[in-house]
Scaffold this active site. Structure first.
Site, mmCIF file in Angstrom:
data_model
loop_
_atom_site.group_PDB
_atom_site.id
_atom_site.type_symbol
_atom_site.label_atom_id
_atom_site.label_comp_id
_atom_site.label_asym_id
_atom_site.label_seq_id
_atom_site.Cartn_x
_atom_site.Cartn_y
_atom_site.Cartn_z
ATOM 1 N N GLU A 26 -14.954 127.120 -1.085
ATOM 2 C CA GLU A 26 -15.259 128.225 -2.006
ATOM 3 C C GLU A 26 -14.471 129.475 -1.618
ATOM 4 O O GLU A 26 -13.902 129.565 -0.528
ATOM 5 C CB GLU A 26 -16.763 128.518 -2.009
ATOM 6 C CG GLU A 26 -17.302 128.964 -0.658
ATOM 7 C CD GLU A 26 -18.520 129.881 -0.768
ATOM 8 O OE1 GLU A 26 -18.458 130.877 -1.521
ATOM 9 O OE2 GLU A 26 -19.523 129.600 -0.087
ATOM 10 N N LYS A 160 -29.659 130.389 4.997
ATOM 11 C CA LYS A 160 -29.841 131.577 5.838
ATOM 12 C C LYS A 160 -31.267 132.036 5.852
ATOM 13 O O LYS A 160 -31.956 131.976 4.843
ATOM 14 C CB LYS A 160 -29.038 132.716 5.242
ATOM 15 C CG LYS A 160 -27.595 132.574 5.433
ATOM 16 C CD LYS A 160 -26.996 133.936 5.188
ATOM 17 C CE LYS A 160 -25.509 133.782 5.228
ATOM 18 N NZ LYS A 160 -25.086 132.950 4.112
#
Ligand code: PSU
Ligand code: MN
Length: 307
Positions: A26, A160
């Site tokens: 990405e 995360k």
């Protein structure tokens, strides 16, 4: 006849013509996830990690309306330094291309690009998920719904701790996305190798992960897989050290009224500042680790498909 403005880098075109495996990468991590010049160094390093494993990297982005499957060296350099680049997900990819815009692809948009280009495996750092306070903000990343519908295996280091990881796992389960921890039972927590949460699935080899990808296709199931690869022990930050930092970053985001697309980049930058760069060291180590695993999965998948 398609009029889709999609172009492959010379390297990706050559690899695919020769039937060799390719791993997607990405670009939002480059434009919105890390500061310059580390972002450029890391982007190059990650590509080289994939090449060193005998696989071809394809960093995705939209440049002046064209969907790029792999970037030439100078395109990568320009993107890493560009300011005000759009952050593209499923919702805004077409609009950006239609208006000749330039944008970086998130996990969701990279999966779309990879699938269009015939690439089945994608390496990144962390996926978007359900944000803390989502019961009020409704902020749930489109990455989760993309994993449910686009057949790409995404290698990340878990989710995360800036996210509500429990709720993220619940949404993935509801959406029918296989979540596979690599080599351990717990779901990795991005900067920390382990979390308190058990991963729904565990696999210990790239071959098993590739077989599972292939089996989903054989079953006619839509969607991909989330491979949760723990950060290497030497570079992890213990979860207890991070908890107060994340709480502070989230409180700052709330106090500044940060919303929507801006939330993830803001939190990452704030955590980078609050940890005096330590978060970036962990981030770099885990992305490179994910790239190496993704290369092995892509190779295994290519072997399976040829047999
Ligand atoms: N995790 C990172 N770095 C990032 C992102 C996630 O460690 O740059 C980016 C990815 O591109 C991911 C996106 O797809 O943030 C999720 O954004 P949102 O929460 O707005 O969907
Ligand atoms: Mn969001």
């Amino acid at each position: 006849m398609t009029s889709l403005p999609m172009i492959r880098s010379a390297e990706v075109a050559a690899a695919q013509a020769a039937g060799k495996p390719v791993v997607a990468l990405e670009s939002t991590i480059i434009t919105h996830g890390m500061p310059y010049p580390q972002n450029l160094e890391v982007a190059r390093q990650v590509e080289d990690d994939i090449r060193a494993a005998g696989v071809t990297p394809a960093t995705m982005a939209v440049l002046e309306g064209k969907l790029c499957i792999g970037l030439e060296a100078e395109q990568l350099e320009t993107l890493a330094q560009a300011r005000g680049v759009a952050k593209l997900s499923r919702a805004d990819l077409a609009a950006c291309m239609a208006t000749g815009g330039t944008g970086a692809t998130t996990v969701a948009a990279t999966m779309i690009a990879a699938h269009l280009a015939g690439i089945a495996v994608f390496a990144t750092g962390g996926i978007g998920g359900v944000h803390r306070g989502a019961e009020n903000s409704f902020d749930i990343s489109a990455d989760l719904m993309e994993l449910a519908q686009t057949p790409v295996t995404v290698v990340a280091a878990g989710a995360k701790a800036i996210l509500d990881v429990d709720k993220t796992l619940e949404v993935l389960e509801t959406q029918g996305v296989p979540v596979i921890a690599v080599g351990q039972d717990s779901f990795p927590a991005f900067w920390s190798a382990e979390s308190q949460l058990k991963a729904p699935l565990r696999m210990d080899t790239a071959l098993d992960i590739a077989r599972a990808h292939h089996m989903r296709a054989e079953l006619g199931l839509p969607g991909g897989q989330l491979v949760a690869n723990p950060v290497p022990a030497a570079d992890e930050i213990p979860a207890a050290d991070l908890a107060p930092v994340i709480a502070r970053a989230q409180a700052d985001a709330d106090a500044h009224g940060i919303r929507g697309k801006a939330v993830t980049p803001y939190l990452l930058q704030r955590i980078f500042e609050l940890t005096e760069g330590r978060s970036l060291v962990a981030n770099i180590a885990l992305v490179r680790n994910n790239a190496r695993l993704a290369a092995r999965i892509a190779q295994a998948l290519s072997t399976i498909r040829q047999s």
